[in-house]
Design a protein around this motif. Structure first.
Motif, PDB file in Angstrom:
ATOM      1  N   LEU A   7      52.043  49.071  -9.623  1.00 15.16           N
ATOM      2  CA  LEU A   7      51.750  48.139 -10.711  1.00 15.16           C
ATOM      3  C   LEU A   7      52.734  46.976 -10.807  1.00 15.16           C
ATOM      4  O   LEU A   7      52.703  46.221 -11.773  1.00 15.16           O
ATOM      5  N   LEU A   8      53.599  46.840  -9.815  1.00 16.06           N
ATOM      6  CA  LEU A   8      54.522  45.702  -9.830  1.00 16.06           C
ATOM      7  C   LEU A   8      53.737  44.400  -9.884  1.00 16.06           C
ATOM      8  O   LEU A   8      52.654  44.321  -9.333  1.00 16.06           O
ATOM      9  N   PRO A   9      54.160  43.400 -10.590  1.00 13.44           N
ATOM     10  CA  PRO A   9      55.490  43.167 -11.144  1.00 13.44           C
ATOM     11  C   PRO A   9      55.652  43.652 -12.587  1.00 13.44           C
ATOM     12  O   PRO A   9      56.656  43.342 -13.222  1.00 13.44           O
ATOM     13  N   ARG A  10      54.689  44.370 -13.105  1.00 17.91           N
ATOM     14  CA  ARG A  10      54.853  44.879 -14.480  1.00 17.91           C
ATOM     15  C   ARG A  10      56.093  45.757 -14.557  1.00 17.91           C
ATOM     16  O   ARG A  10      56.428  46.457 -13.619  1.00 17.91           O
ATOM     17  N   GLN A  11      56.734  45.762 -15.718  1.00 18.93           N
ATOM     18  CA  GLN A  11      57.942  46.551 -15.920  1.00 18.93           C
ATOM     19  C   GLN A  11      57.608  47.754 -16.800  1.00 18.93           C
ATOM     20  O   GLN A  11      56.783  47.659 -17.705  1.00 18.93           O
ATOM     21  N   PHE A  12      58.295  48.865 -16.543  1.00 17.61           N
ATOM     22  CA  PHE A  12      58.009  50.108 -17.238  1.00 17.61           C
ATOM     23  C   PHE A  12      59.264  50.783 -17.753  1.00 17.61           C
ATOM     24  O   PHE A  12      60.348  50.598 -17.208  1.00 17.61           O
ATOM     25  N   ILE A  13      59.060  51.568 -18.796  1.00 20.10           N
ATOM     26  CA  ILE A  13      60.003  52.615 -19.133  1.00 20.10           C
ATOM     27  C   ILE A  13      59.236  53.894 -18.834  1.00 20.10           C
ATOM     28  O   ILE A  13      58.005  53.948 -18.962  1.00 20.10           O
ATOM     29  N   ILE A  14      59.960  54.889 -18.395  1.00 18.20           N
ATOM     30  CA  ILE A  14      59.323  56.137 -17.965  1.00 18.20           C
ATOM     31  C   ILE A  14      60.065  57.302 -18.588  1.00 18.20           C
ATOM     32  O   ILE A  14      61.297  57.365 -18.538  1.00 18.20           O
ATOM     33  N   MET A  15      59.310  58.217 -19.175  1.00 16.90           N
ATOM     34  CA  MET A  15      59.882  59.415 -19.763  1.00 16.90           C
ATOM     35  C   MET A  15      60.008  60.467 -18.662  1.00 16.90           C
ATOM     36  O   MET A  15      59.068  60.680 -17.905  1.00 16.90           O
ATOM     37  N   ALA A  16      61.173  61.117 -18.578  1.00 15.43           N
ATOM     38  CA  ALA A  16      61.384  62.146 -17.574  1.00 15.43           C
ATOM     39  C   ALA A  16      62.193  63.299 -18.170  1.00 15.43           C
ATOM     40  O   ALA A  16      62.977  63.096 -19.097  1.00 15.43           O
ATOM     41  N   LYS A  17      62.029  64.451 -17.601  1.00 13.33           N
ATOM     42  CA  LYS A  17      62.764  65.618 -18.101  1.00 13.33           C
ATOM     43  C   LYS A  17      64.259  65.447 -17.867  1.00 13.33           C
ATOM     44  O   LYS A  17      64.691  64.876 -16.856  1.00 13.33           O
ATOM     45  N   LYS A  18      65.056  65.921 -18.795  1.00 10.38           N
ATOM     46  CA  LYS A  18      66.507  65.733 -18.742  1.00 10.38           C
ATOM     47  C   LYS A  18      67.138  66.408 -17.538  1.00 10.38           C
ATOM     48  O   LYS A  18      68.200  66.001 -17.081  1.00 10.38           O
ATOM     49  N   GLU A  19      66.475  67.403 -16.984  1.00 11.03           N
ATOM     50  CA  GLU A  19      67.022  68.123 -15.834  1.00 11.03           C
ATOM     51  C   GLU A  19      67.228  67.199 -14.627  1.00 11.03           C
ATOM     52  O   GLU A  19      68.054  67.475 -13.769  1.00 11.03           O
ATOM     53  N   LEU A  20      66.478  66.106 -14.564  1.00  9.57           N
ATOM     54  CA  LEU A  20      66.631  65.161 -13.457  1.00  9.57           C
ATOM     55  C   LEU A  20      67.981  64.457 -13.496  1.00  9.57           C
ATOM     56  O   LEU A  20      68.407  63.861 -12.515  1.00  9.57           O
ATOM     57  N   TYR A  21      68.672  64.530 -14.627  1.00 13.62           N
ATOM     58  CA  TYR A  21      69.943  63.838 -14.803  1.00 13.62           C
ATOM     59  C   TYR A  21      71.139  64.722 -14.476  1.00 13.62           C
ATOM     60  O   TYR A  21      72.287  64.311 -14.654  1.00 13.62           O
ATOM     61  N   LYS A  22      70.911  65.925 -13.966  1.00 15.50           N
ATOM     62  CA  LYS A  22      72.028  66.806 -13.611  1.00 15.50           C
ATOM     63  C   LYS A  22      72.902  66.181 -12.526  1.00 15.50           C
ATOM     64  O   LYS A  22      74.113  66.294 -12.563  1.00 15.50           O
ATOM     65  N   ASN A  23      72.266  65.538 -11.568  1.00 11.57           N
ATOM     66  CA  ASN A  23      73.003  64.814 -10.531  1.00 11.57           C
ATOM     67  C   ASN A  23      73.362  63.452 -11.121  1.00 11.57           C
ATOM     68  O   ASN A  23      72.482  62.646 -11.420  1.00 11.57           O
ATOM     69  N   LYS A  24      74.644  63.197 -11.291  1.00 12.58           N
ATOM     70  CA  LYS A  24      75.096  61.975 -11.980  1.00 12.58           C
ATOM     71  C   LYS A  24      74.631  60.696 -11.275  1.00 12.58           C
ATOM     72  O   LYS A  24      74.211  59.750 -11.931  1.00 12.58           O
ATOM     73  N   PHE A  26      71.987  60.292  -9.298  1.00  8.79           N
ATOM     74  CA  PHE A  26      70.541  60.169  -9.463  1.00  8.79           C
ATOM     75  C   PHE A  26      70.212  59.766 -10.899  1.00  8.79           C
ATOM     76  O   PHE A  26      69.361  58.911 -11.143  1.00  8.79           O
ATOM     77  N   GLY A  27      70.909  60.361 -11.864  1.00 10.04           N
ATOM     78  CA  GLY A  27      70.718  60.005 -13.271  1.00 10.04           C
ATOM     79  C   GLY A  27      71.030  58.540 -13.533  1.00 10.04           C
ATOM     80  O   GLY A  27      70.305  57.860 -14.260  1.00 10.04           O
ATOM     81  N   TRP A  28      72.104  58.041 -12.924  1.00  5.18           N
ATOM     82  CA  TRP A  28      72.467  56.631 -13.056  1.00  5.18           C
ATOM     83  C   TRP A  28      71.354  55.744 -12.501  1.00  5.18           C
ATOM     84  O   TRP A  28      70.952  54.769 -13.132  1.00  5.18           O
ATOM     85  N   ALA A  29      70.833  56.097 -11.322  1.00  4.91           N
ATOM     86  CA  ALA A  29      69.764  55.316 -10.695  1.00  4.91           C
ATOM     87  C   ALA A  29      68.506  55.334 -11.560  1.00  4.91           C
ATOM     88  O   ALA A  29      67.839  54.308 -11.721  1.00  4.91           O
ATOM     89  N   LEU A  30      68.183  56.482 -12.127  1.00  4.75           N
ATOM     90  CA  LEU A  30      67.007  56.578 -12.990  1.00  4.75           C
ATOM     91  C   LEU A  30      67.137  55.646 -14.192  1.00  4.75           C
ATOM     92  O   LEU A  30      66.199  54.925 -14.534  1.00  4.75           O
ATOM     93  N   LYS A  31      68.292  55.654 -14.829  1.00  2.00           N
ATOM     94  CA  LYS A  31      68.504  54.774 -15.988  1.00  2.00           C
ATOM     95  C   LYS A  31      68.369  53.304 -15.605  1.00  2.00           C
ATOM     96  O   LYS A  31      67.796  52.515 -16.351  1.00  2.00           O
ATOM     97  N   LYS A  32      68.865  52.932 -14.436  1.00  2.61           N
ATOM     98  CA  LYS A  32      68.804  51.547 -13.982  1.00  2.61           C
ATOM     99  C   LYS A  32      67.374  51.057 -13.802  1.00  2.61           C
ATOM    100  O   LYS A  32      67.097  49.873 -13.952  1.00  2.61           O
ATOM    101  N   ILE A  33      66.449  51.959 -13.478  1.00  2.48           N
ATOM    102  CA  ILE A  33      65.064  51.530 -13.258  1.00  2.48           C
ATOM    103  C   ILE A  33      64.170  51.785 -14.473  1.00  2.48           C
ATOM    104  O   ILE A  33      62.961  51.617 -14.397  1.00  2.48           O
ATOM    105  N   GLY A  34      64.768  52.194 -15.602  1.00  2.00           N
ATOM    106  CA  GLY A  34      63.997  52.297 -16.839  1.00  2.00           C
ATOM    107  C   GLY A  34      63.522  53.677 -17.206  1.00  2.00           C
ATOM    108  O   GLY A  34      62.626  53.827 -18.036  1.00  2.00           O
ATOM    109  N   VAL A  35      64.114  54.700 -16.617  1.00  2.00           N
ATOM    110  CA  VAL A  35      63.734  56.071 -16.951  1.00  2.00           C
ATOM    111  C   VAL A  35      64.672  56.573 -18.045  1.00  2.00           C
ATOM    112  O   VAL A  35      65.874  56.340 -17.992  1.00  2.00           O
ATOM    113  N   PHE A  36      64.103  57.249 -19.052  1.00  2.00           N
ATOM    114  CA  PHE A  36      64.952  57.830 -20.089  1.00  2.00           C
ATOM    115  C   PHE A  36      64.691  59.333 -20.186  1.00  2.00           C
ATOM    116  O   PHE A  36      63.569  59.790 -20.015  1.00  2.00           O
ATOM    117  N   PRO A  37      65.769  60.114 -20.421  1.00  2.00           N
ATOM    118  CA  PRO A  37      65.634  61.574 -20.418  1.00  2.00           C
ATOM    119  C   PRO A  37      65.101  62.127 -21.734  1.00  2.00           C
ATOM    120  O   PRO A  37      65.366  61.583 -22.811  1.00  2.00           O
TER     121      PRO A  37
END
Length: 163
Positions: A7-24, A26-37
């Motif tokens: 769907l680019l160039p549209r911008q998104f926020i994406i809801m994801a389970k907090k467990e994805l943020y265990k790896n710091k 990967f969690g940092w990268a997720l936040k940078k692209i608009g994912v929130f735990p």
């Protein structure tokens, strides 16, 4: 991520389970692209407030698996509540392809289809909207490949001794 890329160039926020943020990292990268735990066991008010605020501002779209998972077919009401509160419609999207990251790189292994928008009036009946979403997902599945079979990579364990 596959949906957002289609769907680019549209911008998104994406809801994801907090467990994805265990790896710091990967969690940092997720936040940078608009994912929130979100804690799926105790979601809290921010699970609704964050997407509603973004949708009302009109700066980004919101992406959620209405079943609460990539591999479940039982739809939950969170997407309907967020749509009602934000005044936005739902766009059903179906993915047929590998459920593991490495499988995404095989040629011709992935299909994505988008259905018609589902309006969600403020006074809409949640159950009716969920039925509409389920029908839209089913129609899209048939449109892509009516013989597609989802294989749950995380089936529920029935034996308590299984580990």
């Amino acid at each position: 991520m596959w949906f957002a890329m289609t769907l680019l160039p549209r911008q998104f926020i994406i809801m994801a389970k907090k467990e994805l943020y265990k790896n710091k990292a990967f969690g940092w990268a997720l936040k940078k692209i608009g994912v929130f735990p979100v804690d799926r066991n105790h979601p809290g008010p921010s699970a609704i407030k964050i997407p509603v605020k973004e949708l009302r501002s009109g700066t980004r779209n919101f992406m959620i698996f209405p079943s609460g998972s990539r591999h479940s077919s039982k739809l939950e009401g969170g997407a309907v509540l967020i749509a009602k509160m934000s005044g936005r419609s739902l766009l059903p999207v179906v993915y047929q392809g590998p459920l593991k990251f490495v499988g995404l790189f095989r040629r011709g292994s992935t299909s994505v289809a988008f259905g018609p928008l589902i309006p969600v009036p403020k006074k809409a009946d949640e159950k009716e909207i969920i039925i509409s979403m389920q029908k839209a997902f089913s129609d899209l599945d048939k449109k892509i490949n009516k013989n597609w079979v989802y294989i749950d990579p995380h089936p529920k364990r029935t034996n308590n001794n299984d580990k």
